[in-house]
Design an enzyme around this catalytic site. Structure first.
Site, mmCIF file in Angstrom:
data_model
loop_
_atom_site.group_PDB
_atom_site.id
_atom_site.type_symbol
_atom_site.label_atom_id
_atom_site.label_comp_id
_atom_site.label_asym_id
_atom_site.label_seq_id
_atom_site.Cartn_x
_atom_site.Cartn_y
_atom_site.Cartn_z
ATOM 1 N N ARG A 217 -22.955 -8.755 0.532
ATOM 2 C CA ARG A 217 -23.661 -9.874 1.162
ATOM 3 C C ARG A 217 -23.034 -11.180 0.701
ATOM 4 N NH1 ARG A 217 -27.400 -12.121 4.038
ATOM 5 N NH2 ARG A 217 -28.435 -14.024 3.319
ATOM 6 N N ALA A 221 -25.978 -20.498 -1.568
ATOM 7 C CA ALA A 221 -27.001 -20.974 -2.490
ATOM 8 C C ALA A 221 -28.080 -21.768 -1.754
ATOM 9 C CB ALA A 221 -26.372 -21.843 -3.571
ATOM 10 N N CYS A 222 -29.324 -21.515 -2.120
ATOM 11 C CA CYS A 222 -30.467 -22.242 -1.556
ATOM 12 C C CYS A 222 -31.424 -22.539 -2.700
ATOM 13 C CB CYS A 222 -31.137 -21.413 -0.466
ATOM 14 S SG CYS A 222 -32.634 -22.172 0.227
ATOM 15 N N CYS A 235 -34.393 -17.335 2.625
ATOM 16 C CA CYS A 235 -33.252 -17.124 1.728
ATOM 17 C C CYS A 235 -33.634 -16.359 0.463
ATOM 18 C CB CYS A 235 -32.623 -18.461 1.354
ATOM 19 S SG CYS A 235 -32.063 -19.427 2.766
ATOM 20 N N GLN A 238 -34.183 -12.713 1.202
ATOM 21 C CA GLN A 238 -32.922 -12.017 1.462
ATOM 22 C C GLN A 238 -32.149 -11.774 0.170
ATOM 23 O OE1 GLN A 238 -31.238 -14.726 4.466
ATOM 24 N NE2 GLN A 238 -31.435 -13.072 5.947
ATOM 25 N N THR A 282 -34.210 -27.480 13.175
ATOM 26 C CA THR A 282 -33.257 -27.511 12.065
ATOM 27 C C THR A 282 -31.861 -27.952 12.500
ATOM 28 O OG1 THR A 282 -32.215 -26.189 10.334
ATOM 29 C CG2 THR A 282 -32.841 -25.016 12.335
ATOM 30 N N ASP A 294 -22.960 -25.392 11.644
ATOM 31 C CA ASP A 294 -22.718 -24.780 10.337
ATOM 32 C C ASP A 294 -21.412 -25.320 9.773
ATOM 33 O OD1 ASP A 294 -22.527 -23.025 8.123
ATOM 34 O OD2 ASP A 294 -23.482 -21.405 9.247
ATOM 35 N N ARG A 296 -20.160 -24.320 6.798
ATOM 36 C CA ARG A 296 -19.675 -23.439 5.746
ATOM 37 C C ARG A 296 -18.321 -22.814 6.081
ATOM 38 N NH1 ARG A 296 -24.834 -19.646 5.115
ATOM 39 N NH2 ARG A 296 -24.723 -19.919 7.390
ATOM 40 N N THR A 317 -25.827 -8.766 6.585
ATOM 41 C CA THR A 317 -25.994 -10.122 7.109
ATOM 42 C C THR A 317 -26.588 -10.074 8.501
ATOM 43 O OG1 THR A 317 -24.840 -12.210 7.620
ATOM 44 C CG2 THR A 317 -23.662 -10.172 8.088
ATOM 45 N N LYS A 322 -20.235 -14.674 9.633
ATOM 46 C CA LYS A 322 -19.786 -14.112 8.360
ATOM 47 C C LYS A 322 -18.957 -12.854 8.589
ATOM 48 C CE LYS A 322 -23.642 -15.850 5.557
ATOM 49 N NZ LYS A 322 -24.791 -15.478 4.688
#
Length: 375
Positions: A217, A221-222, A235, A238, A282, A294, A296, A317, A322
């Site tokens: 996975r 970070a959250c 988060c 998960q 969001t 996104d 990332r 996921t 990803k």
């Protein structure tokens, strides 16, 4: 011919150091001198600009300053089909004008947008690397105008290549057993690099068979969800349920990646949360701030897996991005498996938005059934 080392490393390494210094300057609200061949410009975070510095830059700009904005922010201003960054001319550099274009909720396009140059694009990349709002004041200058100034100067090629350089330079700097609740046979492996100046962590749960497809996975970070149990996301659920599942199924690898707020950083995440509390979706909240769906990057995550000896994965996921990133980096995705959190009154809209707007593979019926009280 091989590169000649200098006192502080080879030329490529020196360029990385320069970009890291530029990031530090930019985050501190000081201008950075960007170079594109013979073209020079000062780049300053619009978010961090103060009146005295703007006054001095206005004098230096002589009417040639401009504001660089992302396509996401331009779409919010009314250019709905925009996919490239653009610039607004600033004949006079004015903080109120900058705030109207870059930050206000009620702003609309009120002037022509010009195409952004390669130098402008690098200025935006510097803002992203610095985790500030992606709006940059750019002032073209001549070398004589800034001679003798204590400025950090960075070539735009080095700025644009920085993420790839960081991913390629990842290295393990520490590892140790860390028993977890429900998963006592667990090892933490810390990598230096990946994104900016931050560290990344691989958590090896149990004894996975690295010669087979390893359950993996990629977990961004959250702080709010992972640590404090925020109800606004799934988060934390998960994270903990993945570790427990791995412990019960012969192990796996969880990569804990320092990419808070879909890569926007904790301060921008809180800004987005504020907008969400006022009714914004969001992703709409992120667009107001200038961010796309996104931000990332997962190339460095694949590098971490390769260094651990993983070549085939079972991706745990809901995010197809990803899966695609793992495959693009040269790893085989043998299968994928969904990771369910718990829906509640505070996060159900968020989960539906991830499904509907970002293509996450979320079965809302299954989630709601999971949350239903048991007889």
């Amino acid at each position: 011919m091989p590169e000649s080392p200098t006192l502080f490393g080879r030329p490529g390494e020196t360029l990385r150091v320069v970009v890291e210094r530029a990031i530090a300057e930019f985050r501190a609200g000081r201008p950075v001198l960007l170079q594109d061949g013979e073209n020079l410009a000062l780049a300053l975070s619009a978010e961090l600009a103060d009146s005295e510095l703007v006054r001095r830059l206005d004098t230096l700009a002589a009417g040639n300053g401009h504001l660089v904005l992302t396509p996401a922010r331009l779409r919010r201003l009314g250019a709905r089909e925009r996919v490239e960054p653009g610039i607004f001319a600033l004949p006079a550099i004015d903080l109120d004008r900058i705030a109207y274009l870059a930050f206000r909720l009620d702003s609309r396009m009120d002037a022509p947008v010009a195409p952004a140059s390669a130098l402008d694009g690098a200025a935006l990349e510097l803002a992203r690397l610095s985790l500030v709002l992606p709006a940059v004041l750019v002032v073209p200058v001549g070398a004589a105008a800034v001679a003798g100034e204590s400025l950090v100067a960075a070539d735009i090629a080095a700025v644009n290549a920085y993420r790839a350089v960081q991913a390629a330079s990842l290295r393990i700097v520490g590892r140790a057993p860390v028993p977890l609740e429900g998963a006592p046979d667990t090892e933490f492996v810390v990598f230096r690099g990946g994104e900016g100046l931050r560290d990344q962590v691989a958590i090896i749960v149990g004894k996975p068979d690295f010669s087979a497809a390893v359950p993996v996975r990629l977990h961004s970070a959250c702080l709010t969800g992972d640590l404090f149990g925020s109800l606004k996301c799934d988060c934390g659920d998960q994270l903990r349920e993945t570790v427990q599942w791995m412990a019960a199924h012969e192990g796996g690898v969880l990569l804990y990646l320092d990419q808070e707020g879909r890569g926007n950083g904790i301060s921008n995440k809180m800004r987005a949360y504020k907008l969400q509390s006022q009714g914004w979706d969001t992703y709409d909240a992120d667009e107001v701030l200038g961010f796309d769906l996104d931000q990332r990057h997962f190339d460095f995550a694949a590098t971490m897996l390769k260094q651990l000896g993983v070549s085939r994965v079972v991706a745990l996921t809901n995010n197809p991005q990803k899966i695609g990133a793992i495959e693009a980096a040269g790893l085989e995705v043998a299968a994928s498996q969904r990771v369910l959190g718990r829906p509640n009154a505070h996060n159900v809209r968020y989960l539906a938005s991830k499904r509907d707007r970002a293509g996450h593979l979320i079965d809302m019926d299954a989630l709601m059934a999971r949350a239903a009280p048991k007889d």
